[in-house]
Design a protein around this motif. Structure first.
Motif, short mmCIF file in Angstrom:
data_model
loop_
_atom_site.label_atom_id
_atom_site.label_comp_id
_atom_site.label_asym_id
_atom_site.label_seq_id
_atom_site.Cartn_x
_atom_site.Cartn_y
_atom_site.Cartn_z
N ALA A 143 4.75 7.39 -7.14
CA ALA A 143 4.89 7.16 -8.57
C ALA A 143 3.76 7.80 -9.37
CB ALA A 143 4.94 5.66 -8.86
N GLY A 144 2.68 8.25 -8.71
CA GLY A 144 1.62 8.94 -9.40
C GLY A 144 0.70 8.05 -10.22
N HIS A 145 0.66 6.76 -9.92
CA HIS A 145 -0.22 5.85 -10.65
C HIS A 145 -1.68 6.06 -10.25
CE1 HIS A 145 2.68 3.36 -12.71
NE2 HIS A 145 3.35 3.16 -11.60
N SER A 146 -2.56 5.80 -11.20
CA SER A 146 -4.00 5.83 -10.91
C SER A 146 -4.37 4.57 -10.14
CB SER A 146 -4.78 5.87 -12.23
OG SER A 146 -4.67 4.63 -12.90
N PRO A 147 -5.56 4.53 -9.56
CA PRO A 147 -5.98 3.30 -8.89
C PRO A 147 -5.99 2.09 -9.83
CG PRO A 147 -7.39 5.11 -8.23
CD PRO A 147 -6.52 5.63 -9.32
N GLN A 148 -6.43 2.30 -11.08
CA GLN A 148 -6.46 1.21 -12.06
C GLN A 148 -5.04 0.69 -12.34
OE1 GLN A 148 -9.14 -0.32 -13.41
NE2 GLN A 148 -7.74 -1.73 -14.41
N GLU A 149 -4.10 1.60 -12.57
CA GLU A 149 -2.71 1.20 -12.85
C GLU A 149 -2.12 0.47 -11.65
OE1 GLU A 149 -1.27 4.81 -15.80
OE2 GLU A 149 -1.42 5.17 -13.65
N THR A 150 -2.41 0.97 -10.47
CA THR A 150 -1.90 0.34 -9.25
C THR A 150 -2.47 -1.06 -9.11
OG1 THR A 150 -1.70 2.50 -8.20
CG2 THR A 150 -1.71 0.59 -6.74
N ALA A 151 -3.75 -1.22 -9.39
CA ALA A 151 -4.39 -2.54 -9.31
C ALA A 151 -3.74 -3.51 -10.29
CB ALA A 151 -5.88 -2.42 -9.60
N GLU A 152 -3.44 -3.05 -11.49
CA GLU A 152 -2.80 -3.90 -12.48
C GLU A 152 -1.40 -4.32 -12.02
OE1 GLU A 152 -2.90 -1.77 -16.16
OE2 GLU A 152 -5.10 -1.82 -16.26
N LEU A 153 -0.66 -3.38 -11.47
CA LEU A 153 0.70 -3.68 -11.02
C LEU A 153 0.71 -4.64 -9.84
CD1 LEU A 153 2.34 -0.17 -11.39
CD2 LEU A 153 2.84 -2.21 -12.75
N LEU A 154 -0.27 -4.52 -8.95
CA LEU A 154 -0.33 -5.38 -7.78
C LEU A 154 -1.14 -6.65 -8.02
CD1 LEU A 154 -0.81 -2.71 -4.97
CD2 LEU A 154 1.25 -4.01 -5.50
N ASP A 155 -1.78 -6.72 -9.19
CA ASP A 155 -2.60 -7.87 -9.56
C ASP A 155 -3.73 -8.08 -8.56
OD1 ASP A 155 -3.37 -9.90 -11.28
OD2 ASP A 155 -2.19 -11.41 -10.20
N VAL A 156 -4.42 -6.98 -8.24
CA VAL A 156 -5.58 -7.01 -7.37
C VAL A 156 -6.69 -6.19 -8.02
CG1 VAL A 156 -4.25 -7.31 -5.23
CG2 VAL A 156 -4.83 -5.01 -6.00
N HIS A 157 -7.87 -6.22 -7.45
CA HIS A 157 -9.00 -5.47 -7.98
C HIS A 157 -8.85 -3.99 -7.59
CE1 HIS A 157 -13.14 -4.27 -8.77
NE2 HIS A 157 -13.20 -5.35 -9.54
N VAL A 158 -9.44 -3.11 -8.39
CA VAL A 158 -9.38 -1.67 -8.13
C VAL A 158 -9.99 -1.34 -6.77
CG1 VAL A 158 -10.15 0.59 -8.93
CG2 VAL A 158 -9.42 -1.10 -10.58
N ARG A 159 -11.07 -2.05 -6.40
CA ARG A 159 -11.68 -1.79 -5.09
C ARG A 159 -10.72 -2.11 -3.95
NH1 ARG A 159 -17.26 -4.74 -6.26
NH2 ARG A 159 -15.71 -6.09 -7.17
N THR A 160 -9.89 -3.14 -4.15
CA THR A 160 -8.89 -3.48 -3.14
C THR A 160 -7.88 -2.35 -3.01
OG1 THR A 160 -9.16 -5.82 -3.64
CG2 THR A 160 -7.14 -5.19 -2.47
N VAL A 161 -7.45 -1.81 -4.14
CA VAL A 161 -6.51 -0.67 -4.11
C VAL A 161 -7.15 0.51 -3.41
CG1 VAL A 161 -5.33 1.03 -5.55
CG2 VAL A 161 -5.21 -1.39 -6.14
N THR A 162 -8.42 0.78 -3.70
CA THR A 162 -9.10 1.91 -3.06
C THR A 162 -9.18 1.71 -1.55
OG1 THR A 162 -10.39 2.28 -5.07
CG2 THR A 162 -11.22 3.27 -3.04
N ARG A 163 -9.56 0.50 -1.12
CA ARG A 163 -9.61 0.21 0.32
C ARG A 163 -8.23 0.33 0.95
NH1 ARG A 163 -13.17 -3.92 -1.24
NH2 ARG A 163 -11.47 -5.42 -1.19
N ASP A 164 -7.23 -0.25 0.27
CA ASP A 164 -5.86 -0.19 0.80
C ASP A 164 -5.37 1.25 0.88
OD1 ASP A 164 -5.83 -2.91 1.05
OD2 ASP A 164 -4.44 -3.28 -0.62
N TRP A 165 -5.71 2.06 -0.13
CA TRP A 165 -5.29 3.46 -0.12
C TRP A 165 -5.90 4.19 1.07
CZ3 TRP A 165 -1.84 6.77 -1.44
CH2 TRP A 165 -2.11 8.13 -1.40
N HIS A 166 -7.19 3.95 1.33
CA HIS A 166 -7.83 4.61 2.48
C HIS A 166 -7.22 4.14 3.79
CE1 HIS A 166 -10.74 6.84 0.19
NE2 HIS A 166 -11.12 5.75 -0.44
N LYS A 167 -6.95 2.85 3.92
CA LYS A 167 -6.32 2.33 5.14
C LYS A 167 -4.92 2.93 5.32
CE LYS A 167 -8.45 -2.24 4.89
NZ LYS A 167 -8.14 -3.65 4.65
#
Length: 185
Positions: A143-167
Motif C-alpha cells: 500500500a506504500g504507507h510510511s512507518p508513521q501511517e502504518t503505526a496509526e493504522l495498526l494502533d502501535v508505536h512507530v518503533r514497533t512498526v520499524t521492528r516489525d518491518w525489519h523482522k
C-alpha cells in the motif's frame, strides 16, 4: 471515517467513504505502482477504481474503523495487483511460446512479475505465523504507507512498526532465499 462507519451500522458505507478518501487511495495506488516495473499497464486510476469495485461487490457491513477500512483497501489493491501480475505473466508465457515458434527474442520483465508472485506467496505464509508482521508488509510494501501511517493504522508505536518491518523483511528474504530483493522502505 470512524464516524461514518459507526453511523452506517450494518449497511455498507463504501459508497459514502470512497469520495472522502479518494485522494488518499490515489496516493496509495501511486506508491504501489512505483513498486511495480516501469512497463506496468495498470494505471493509478484503474487500481483505485478496481479496489472500489472489489470492495463494493464484497459489501462489507460492520466495518470496525479506519484501520479496518484501510486494511481492506490495501488487501484489495494487493489482490488486484497479484491478479494483474498473474494475468500478465500468463500472457507473457503464451507470448514466449509464440515467440519461440517465430524465433524472436524472449519477452522481458517476466522475472519481475514472478518475483511479485513469490513475495505474495511468502506473505501468505508469514500471515499464518505472524499476522501483524504480514499487516506491516501489506501496508508498507503493497500500500506504500510510511512507518508513521502504518503505526496509526495498526494502533502501535512507530518503533514497533520499524521492528516489525525489519523482522518481516528478514523472514521474507529467508523465505525467498534471495538477499536484498525486497526494498528497505
Amino acid at each position: 471515517i470512524t464516524q461514518i462507519l459507526a453511523a452506517a451500522g450494518d449497511a455498507s458505507p463504501i459508497d459514502t467513504l470512497m469520495p472522502l478518501v479518494h485522494a488518499d487511495l490515489r496516493r496509495l495506488a501511486r506508491a504501489q505502482r512505483r513498486q511495480m516495473e516501469s512497463g506496468e499497464t495498470l494505471s493509478t486510476t484503474a487500481l483505485v477504481n478496481e479496489a472500489y469495485l472489489k470492495l463494493r461487490r464484497a459489501n462489507y457491513p460492520g466495518l470496525e474503523g479506519r484501520a479496518h477500512f484501510f486494511s481492506l483497501v490495501a488487501r484489495a489493491m494487493r489482490q488486484i495487483l497479484i491478479d494483474h501480475a498473474r494475468s500478465r505473466l500468463a500472457d507473457q508465457r503464451r507470448m514466449r511460446e509464440v515467440q519461440r515458434e517465430l524465433d524472436a527474442r524472449p519477452f522481458e520483465n517476466a522475472t519481475e512479475l514472478a518475483r511479485l508472485l513469490e513475495v505474495d506467496s511468502a506473505l501468505d505464509e508469514l500471515e499464518k505465523h505472524q499476522p501483524r508482521l504480514a499487516q506491516v508488509v501489506l501496508y508498507r510494501y503493497f500500500a506504500g504507507h510510511s512507518p508513521q501511517e502504518t503505526a496509526e493504522l495498526l494502533d502501535v508505536h512507530v518503533r514497533t512498526v520499524t521492528r516489525d518491518w525489519h523482522k518481516a523483511r528478514a523472514w521474507l528474504l529467508m523465505a525467498l532465499d534471495r538477499p536484498a530483493e525486497i526494498p528497505d522502505a
